[in-house]
Scaffold this motif. Structure first.
Motif, PDB file in Angstrom:
ATOM      1  N   GLU A  12       0.824  -1.218   0.000  1.00 19.20           N
ATOM      2  CA  GLU A  12       0.000   0.000   0.000  1.00 19.20           C
ATOM      3  C   GLU A  12       0.858   1.268   0.000  1.00 19.20           C
ATOM      4  N   PHE A  13       1.911   1.272   0.817  1.00 17.35           N
ATOM      5  CA  PHE A  13       2.765   2.452   0.889  1.00 17.35           C
ATOM      6  C   PHE A  13       3.828   2.458  -0.205  1.00 17.35           C
ATOM      7  N   GLY A  14       4.272   1.295  -0.608  1.00 16.96           N
ATOM      8  CA  GLY A  14       5.381   1.205  -1.549  1.00 16.96           C
ATOM      9  C   GLY A  14       6.685   1.278  -0.784  1.00 16.96           C
ATOM     10  N   LEU A  15       7.667   0.566  -1.243  1.00 17.32           N
ATOM     11  CA  LEU A  15       8.973   0.629  -0.589  1.00 17.32           C
ATOM     12  C   LEU A  15       9.532   2.038  -0.707  1.00 17.32           C
ATOM     13  N   HIS A  16      10.428   2.382   0.201  1.00 13.70           N
ATOM     14  CA  HIS A  16      10.997   3.737   0.217  1.00 13.70           C
ATOM     15  C   HIS A  16      11.634   4.101  -1.123  1.00 13.70           C
ATOM     16  N   GLU A  17      12.195   3.113  -1.792  1.00 19.77           N
ATOM     17  CA  GLU A  17      12.844   3.385  -3.076  1.00 19.77           C
ATOM     18  C   GLU A  17      11.819   3.617  -4.193  1.00 19.77           C
ATOM     19  N   GLN A  18      10.607   3.078  -3.998  1.00 17.37           N
ATOM     20  CA  GLN A  18       9.562   3.205  -5.013  1.00 17.37           C
ATOM     21  C   GLN A  18       8.241   3.579  -4.344  1.00 17.37           C
ATOM     22  N   PRO A  19       8.193   4.756  -3.679  1.00 22.87           N
ATOM     23  CA  PRO A  19       6.960   5.115  -2.968  1.00 22.87           C
ATOM     24  C   PRO A  19       5.804   5.357  -3.933  1.00 22.87           C
ATOM     25  N   LYS A  20       4.629   5.054  -3.437  1.00 24.87           N
ATOM     26  CA  LYS A  20       3.426   5.292  -4.217  1.00 24.87           C
ATOM     27  C   LYS A  20       2.886   6.681  -3.888  1.00 24.87           C
ATOM     28  N   GLU A  21       1.905   7.106  -4.658  1.00 25.01           N
ATOM     29  CA  GLU A  21       1.351   8.449  -4.485  1.00 25.01           C
ATOM     30  C   GLU A  21      -0.118   8.435  -4.085  1.00 25.01           C
ATOM     31  N   SER A  22      -0.806   7.317  -4.251  1.00 24.36           N
ATOM     32  CA  SER A  22      -2.252   7.269  -4.044  1.00 24.36           C
ATOM     33  C   SER A  22      -2.627   7.431  -2.573  1.00 24.36           C
ATOM     34  N   ALA A  23      -3.855   7.892  -2.346  1.00 27.91           N
ATOM     35  CA  ALA A  23      -4.372   8.055  -0.983  1.00 27.91           C
ATOM     36  C   ALA A  23      -4.581   6.696  -0.336  1.00 27.91           C
ATOM     37  N   ILE A  24      -4.391   6.659   0.981  1.00 27.55           N
ATOM     38  CA  ILE A  24      -4.613   5.445   1.758  1.00 27.55           C
ATOM     39  C   ILE A  24      -5.703   5.756   2.775  1.00 27.55           C
ATOM     40  N   PRO A  25      -6.784   4.985   2.769  1.00 30.43           N
ATOM     41  CA  PRO A  25      -7.865   5.266   3.727  1.00 30.43           C
ATOM     42  C   PRO A  25      -7.384   5.165   5.175  1.00 30.43           C
ATOM     43  N   VAL A  29      -5.306   2.240   7.830  1.00 39.63           N
ATOM     44  CA  VAL A  29      -4.118   2.521   8.646  1.00 39.63           C
ATOM     45  C   VAL A  29      -4.423   2.264  10.122  1.00 39.63           C
ATOM     46  N   LEU A  30      -5.583   2.702  10.591  1.00 44.92           N
ATOM     47  CA  LEU A  30      -5.957   2.465  11.990  1.00 44.92           C
ATOM     48  C   LEU A  30      -6.072   0.972  12.279  1.00 44.92           C
ATOM     49  N   SER A  31      -6.551   0.208  11.314  1.00 50.25           N
ATOM     50  CA  SER A  31      -6.630  -1.243  11.481  1.00 50.25           C
ATOM     51  C   SER A  31      -5.232  -1.844  11.617  1.00 50.25           C
ATOM     52  N   TRP A  32      -4.314  -1.429  10.761  1.00 49.55           N
ATOM     53  CA  TRP A  32      -2.939  -1.926  10.860  1.00 49.55           C
ATOM     54  C   TRP A  32      -2.311  -1.542  12.190  1.00 49.55           C
ATOM     55  N   MET A  33      -2.656  -0.364  12.707  1.00 50.73           N
ATOM     56  CA  MET A  33      -2.093   0.100  13.976  1.00 50.73           C
ATOM     57  C   MET A  33      -2.458  -0.820  15.136  1.00 50.73           C
ATOM     58  N   ARG A  52       5.892  12.752   3.667  1.00 51.43           N
ATOM     59  CA  ARG A  52       5.266  12.550   2.357  1.00 51.43           C
ATOM     60  C   ARG A  52       4.331  11.343   2.376  1.00 51.43           C
ATOM     61  N   GLN A  53       4.738  10.307   3.053  1.00 50.11           N
ATOM     62  CA  GLN A  53       3.902   9.114   3.156  1.00 50.11           C
ATOM     63  C   GLN A  53       2.710   9.361   4.077  1.00 50.11           C
ATOM     64  N   ALA A  54       2.947  10.014   5.199  1.00 51.86           N
ATOM     65  CA  ALA A  54       1.860  10.297   6.147  1.00 51.86           C
ATOM     66  C   ALA A  54       0.781  11.154   5.508  1.00 51.86           C
ATOM     67  N   ALA A  55       1.181  12.041   4.605  1.00 53.36           N
ATOM     68  CA  ALA A  55       0.221  12.924   3.936  1.00 53.36           C
ATOM     69  C   ALA A  55      -0.740  12.144   3.036  1.00 53.36           C
ATOM     70  N   ARG A  56      -0.412  10.925   2.718  1.00 46.43           N
ATOM     71  CA  ARG A  56      -1.279  10.098   1.866  1.00 46.43           C
ATOM     72  C   ARG A  56      -2.450   9.505   2.641  1.00 46.43           C
ATOM     73  N   VAL A  57      -2.362   9.495   3.978  1.00 48.55           N
ATOM     74  CA  VAL A  57      -3.443   8.945   4.792  1.00 48.55           C
ATOM     75  C   VAL A  57      -4.603   9.939   4.780  1.00 48.55           C
ATOM     76  N   THR A  58      -5.789   9.449   4.351  1.00 48.78           N
ATOM     77  CA  THR A  58      -6.948  10.326   4.168  1.00 48.78           C
ATOM     78  C   THR A  58      -8.151   9.784   4.919  1.00 48.78           C
ATOM     79  N   PRO A  59      -8.770  10.608   5.792  1.00 45.84           N
ATOM     80  CA  PRO A  59      -8.273  11.893   6.272  1.00 45.84           C
ATOM     81  C   PRO A  59      -7.028  11.685   7.136  1.00 45.84           C
ATOM     82  N   PRO A  60      -6.294  12.763   7.402  1.00 45.62           N
ATOM     83  CA  PRO A  60      -5.033  12.629   8.140  1.00 45.62           C
ATOM     84  C   PRO A  60      -5.239  12.076   9.560  1.00 45.62           C
TER      85      PRO A  60
END
Length: 186
Positions: A12-25, A29-33, A52-60
């Protein structure tokens, strides 16, 4: 949680070398936590601490959601001292905690109550910890955050606590010796 969950976080996040850009619900993230797997928690921590990765979590994530996760994860790291690919060792968690607390300390947007909660949590970890964990908290966290004298003053109430006074004294002593020698100790 399982290896599948770890794969899902990384995918979902993509490895650091190949990060993704799409929003993550945020719900995902709360479920993974809530995972019980330190590797899942470590991978998630690695991503949500990157702006940059944290900004993809929607809503923040809110500060409280983030802090609840970090405190739960670091508690596990402190107690279990995992040795994995993603999970932090006890000292790695302590160093990250020092760095994060320093940024929280300087952020006027974060309420004083939150800073007090973090201080109380650090104290609880120390009081309930093994001798090895106590050493880690002093060496990896307190010594570094006490480099800012205003932080040391914030922890000043520990001086009158039967148990926490040891942690305060050792961290303050390290900083005093560092200042006197003119070098930064590791």
């Amino acid at each position: 949680m399982s290896d599948t969950d770890l794969s899902e976080v990384i995918e979902e996040f993509g490895l650091h070398e190949q990060p993704k850009e799409s929003a993550i619900p945020k719900e995902k993230v709360l479920s993974w936590m809530n995972s019980d797997d330190p590797e899942v928690l470590g991978a998630l921590y690695s991503f949500v601490t990157e702006p940059r990765q944290a900004a993809r979590v929607t809503p923040p994530l809110t500060f409280d959601e983030y802090w609840n996760f970090v405190s739960r994860y670091f508690s596990r790291c402190f107690r279990e001292n995992p040795n994995g690919e993603w999970a932090h060792s006890r000292y790695e968690a302590g160093w990250d905690l020092a760095s994060w607390f320093t940024s929280v300390w300087k952020d006027d947007a974060i309420a004083g109550d939150a800073k007090n909660d973090i201080k109380k949590w650090i104290g609880d970890q120390y009081v309930s910890g093994s001798p090895d964990l106590r050493r880690c908290i002093v060496d990896a966290t307190l010594e570094h955050i006490f480099e800012d004298t205003s932080v040391a003053r914030f922890f000043d109430d520990w001086r009158s606590d039967q148990i926490l006074s040891t942690a305060y004294r050792e961290a303050a002593q390290w900083n005093e010796e560092t200042k006197q020698s003119g070098t930064k100790k590791e």
